[in-house]
Write a protein that holds these residues in place. Sequence first.
Motif, short mmCIF file in Angstrom:
data_model
loop_
_atom_site.label_atom_id
_atom_site.label_comp_id
_atom_site.label_asym_id
_atom_site.label_seq_id
_atom_site.Cartn_x
_atom_site.Cartn_y
_atom_site.Cartn_z
N VAL A 168 0.85 -1.19 0.00
CA VAL A 168 0.00 0.00 0.00
C VAL A 168 0.88 1.24 0.00
CG1 VAL A 168 -1.77 1.29 1.24
CG2 VAL A 168 -1.85 -1.22 1.22
N PHE A 169 0.62 2.14 -0.93
CA PHE A 169 1.41 3.37 -1.06
C PHE A 169 0.55 4.59 -0.75
CE2 PHE A 169 3.73 0.39 -3.67
CZ PHE A 169 5.07 0.80 -3.60
N GLN A 170 1.09 5.49 0.05
CA GLN A 170 0.44 6.79 0.26
C GLN A 170 0.93 7.69 -0.87
OE1 GLN A 170 0.90 8.59 4.16
NE2 GLN A 170 0.68 10.65 3.32
N ILE A 171 -0.01 8.13 -1.73
CA ILE A 171 0.40 8.90 -2.91
C ILE A 171 -0.24 10.29 -2.92
CG2 ILE A 171 0.70 6.76 -4.21
CD1 ILE A 171 -1.80 7.54 -5.85
N ASP A 172 0.47 11.21 -3.50
CA ASP A 172 0.02 12.59 -3.63
C ASP A 172 -1.15 12.66 -4.61
OD1 ASP A 172 -0.20 15.35 -3.60
OD2 ASP A 172 1.94 15.72 -3.97
N VAL A 173 -1.97 13.70 -4.48
CA VAL A 173 -3.13 13.88 -5.33
C VAL A 173 -2.75 14.05 -6.80
CG1 VAL A 173 -3.26 16.40 -5.09
CG2 VAL A 173 -5.36 15.09 -5.47
N VAL A 174 -1.49 14.44 -7.06
CA VAL A 174 -1.06 14.66 -8.45
C VAL A 174 -0.33 13.45 -9.04
CG1 VAL A 174 -0.95 17.17 -8.26
CG2 VAL A 174 1.04 15.81 -7.62
N TRP A 175 -0.31 12.33 -8.34
CA TRP A 175 0.47 11.18 -8.82
C TRP A 175 -0.31 10.07 -9.53
CZ3 TRP A 175 3.99 10.23 -3.91
CH2 TRP A 175 4.87 11.31 -3.78
N PRO A 176 -1.64 9.98 -9.44
CA PRO A 176 -2.32 8.85 -10.09
C PRO A 176 -1.96 8.69 -11.56
CG PRO A 176 -3.85 9.91 -8.61
CD PRO A 176 -2.60 10.77 -8.63
N GLY A 177 -1.87 9.79 -12.29
CA GLY A 177 -1.52 9.70 -13.70
C GLY A 177 -0.10 9.24 -13.93
N ILE A 178 0.80 9.62 -13.02
CA ILE A 178 2.21 9.27 -13.14
C ILE A 178 2.44 7.79 -12.85
CG2 ILE A 178 4.53 9.70 -12.22
CD1 ILE A 178 3.65 12.55 -11.57
N LEU A 180 -10.27 2.95 -10.71
CA LEU A 180 -10.08 3.67 -9.45
C LEU A 180 -8.73 3.26 -8.87
CD1 LEU A 180 -11.23 5.55 -7.23
CD2 LEU A 180 -12.27 3.51 -6.20
N LEU A 181 -7.74 4.12 -9.03
CA LEU A 181 -6.37 3.76 -8.67
C LEU A 181 -6.00 4.09 -7.23
CD1 LEU A 181 -4.55 4.81 -11.95
CD2 LEU A 181 -5.52 2.60 -11.32
N ALA A 182 -6.82 4.87 -6.55
CA ALA A 182 -6.51 5.23 -5.16
C ALA A 182 -7.78 5.69 -4.47
CB ALA A 182 -5.45 6.33 -5.12
N MET A 183 -7.83 5.49 -3.16
CA MET A 183 -8.93 5.99 -2.35
C MET A 183 -8.48 7.25 -1.61
SD MET A 183 -11.89 4.39 -2.40
CE MET A 183 -12.65 4.50 -0.76
N TRP A 211 -3.66 13.49 0.14
CA TRP A 211 -3.00 12.21 -0.10
C TRP A 211 -4.01 11.09 -0.19
CZ3 TRP A 211 2.30 11.75 -0.91
CH2 TRP A 211 3.02 12.96 -0.78
N GLN A 212 -3.64 10.09 -0.97
CA GLN A 212 -4.51 8.96 -1.25
C GLN A 212 -3.80 7.67 -0.86
OE1 GLN A 212 -6.91 10.96 -2.87
NE2 GLN A 212 -5.25 12.47 -2.78
N LEU A 213 -4.54 6.59 -0.80
CA LEU A 213 -3.94 5.28 -0.57
C LEU A 213 -4.19 4.40 -1.79
CD1 LEU A 213 -4.79 4.56 3.19
CD2 LEU A 213 -2.63 5.37 2.21
N ALA A 214 -3.12 3.81 -2.30
CA ALA A 214 -3.18 2.98 -3.50
C ALA A 214 -2.54 1.63 -3.22
CB ALA A 214 -2.46 3.68 -4.66
N VAL A 215 -2.93 0.64 -3.99
CA VAL A 215 -2.38 -0.71 -3.85
C VAL A 215 -1.54 -1.04 -5.08
CG1 VAL A 215 -2.92 -3.17 -3.68
CG2 VAL A 215 -4.28 -1.50 -2.40
N SER A 216 -0.35 -1.53 -4.83
CA SER A 216 0.53 -1.95 -5.92
C SER A 216 -0.05 -3.16 -6.64
CB SER A 216 1.90 -2.31 -5.36
OG SER A 216 2.68 -3.00 -6.33
N VAL A 247 -6.87 -0.57 2.87
CA VAL A 247 -7.11 0.77 2.31
C VAL A 247 -8.54 1.22 2.61
CG1 VAL A 247 -7.40 2.05 0.15
CG2 VAL A 247 -5.34 0.68 0.53
N THR A 248 -9.49 0.33 2.42
CA THR A 248 -10.90 0.67 2.67
C THR A 248 -11.12 1.05 4.13
OG1 THR A 248 -11.60 -0.82 0.90
CG2 THR A 248 -13.28 -0.15 2.48
N TYR A 249 -10.45 0.33 5.03
CA TYR A 249 -10.57 0.64 6.46
C TYR A 249 -9.94 2.00 6.79
CZ TYR A 249 -9.77 0.59 11.49
OH TYR A 249 -9.73 0.95 12.81
#
Length: 424
Positions: A82-92, A125-128, A302-307, A320-322
């Motif tokens: 699980v990665f904590q990602i910035d709001v501008v990173w989903p596209g990257i 949906l790449l991140a919550m 920030w969002q949470l995403a799964v590799s 992530v859902t929790y």
Amino acid sequence: MMKYSLISAAVMMTLAAGAQAAPLKISCGAVGQELELCKQSVAEWSKKTGNDVQVVSTPNDSNERLALYQQILGSGSDKIDVFQIDVVWPGILANHLLDLKPYTNGAEKQHFAGIVSNNTIGGRLLAMPWFTDAGVLYYRKDLLEKYKQPVPKTWEELTASAKKIQDAERAAGNDKMWGFVWQGRAYEGLTCDALEWVVSYKGGTIIDAASGKPTINNPQAVKALTTAAGWVGTITPKAVLNYGEEEARGVFQAGNAVFMRNWPYAWALAQKPDSAVNGKVGVVALPKGGADGRNAATLGGWQLAVSKYSKNQKLAAELVTYLTSSSVQKMRAINGSYNPTIAALYRDTDVLKANPFFGELYNTFTSAVGRPSSVSAARYNQVSNQFWNATHDVLSGKTDAKTSLAQLDAQLKRLAPQGFSAAK
């Protein structure tokens, strides 16, 4: 480069050492109380489910963190789930992230639609959303009252008030007092600050979302950066050129600044019993760029995403859902001033008691200005890097705003000759 290499090596060694110790690993930030609250919620989930989770701390500097993520994901490593990602990173990072829709049971519908849309690429949906952010202005209520100064509505009013109070406080014996602190290091945080200045003077958003063409080379943007450069060495320490969020907070929370631009997380820390400014701080929307300008706050969060390389994708998605649930977001809002991404929590009495400005600035948080990450997609990091470097050159006096923005315009056009919409 050496600094990044050392950080990268340290994190990778941590991952390798714990390779057999836990079925899940999550990367959390450590700005303010982030790491502490992440560990707390992860421990609660682990206790409820019986699953072990290792929390991995990564660099606070968002540029360094993104580079590390790209290294880990680019190698197809399963060492972080699980990665904590910035709001501008989903596209990257899109090619490396799991589609969470099959696992959320529609939980994303509770969250702000704009952020969910931001996190959805090609229908996936790449991140919550975990917490949202917008830049705000912190001010010393006691000092403004002492010197009979109003809360500033424009950058010009802030400049004058900051200088007056700074000079008076220094004359009274506090030679460490500064008028205004913010994030001036050449990194993503400066992109956020500078975008606020430019938009507040109605200078556009760097790249026009509709046409994909750069718009940054204009007189209003020049005025915005020229104004900010005038603060350095007068109401702002020259050391601001190396400040991130925590450096600015450190000065303000020690009682040595009248105003501060920062994110909401700094509120909870300013109210701690050992804070020199406990009970003396107010929070308002950032000033307008002149009487004809507008209030502008950069959208953060920030969002949470799964590799997609995780060996435990379903379990990681459940974590992530929790962590992004209403109950966890409420706890984080009360204890750490992290803005929820669920609208109902802005009407919660416990949340508003802990953070009165959440209700007062609700429109600021829901109408924040997005960085040009959607239009520039995978090239966003290059766009932002060029923008913050151009801004930093102006702030440090290497060049003037007119010259720097003309050069930036040329660089962006070389990066995407047909426009960024066509460059996706």
